[in-house]
Motif scaffolding. Sequence first.
Motif: not given
Length: 100
Positions: A28, A44-49, A55, A63
């Motif tokens: 994570v 929290t950064i999304p998975r596979q990102q 970004y 944000t």
Amino acid sequence: MKRQSNEWRHYRLPRKSKVCQNPSNVKVMVILVYDCDGVILTLTIPRQQTVSVQYYCSFLEHTLRPALRKKWRHFLQNPPIILQDNARPHAAQAVADLFD
């Protein structure tokens, strides 16, 4: 290695067991923003990102900036000093232009 675990031992003594560690499949990545009063924002950064320049810039604009304005109104006149490491997305020219 197998060869490294060979050792002389008495025949009545039990054998040493090897510990195998399995790598974790869950990783994570979290962006944490804090100041002397405490945590301002966690994302929290999304998975596979991956955190690319685009970004990170969108995170700062869409944000972080609203979160700072919501928490402290005086940041509208005096922008905060942001300390970040030398990672490629943080040191990119697009991020430097965003702070100017």
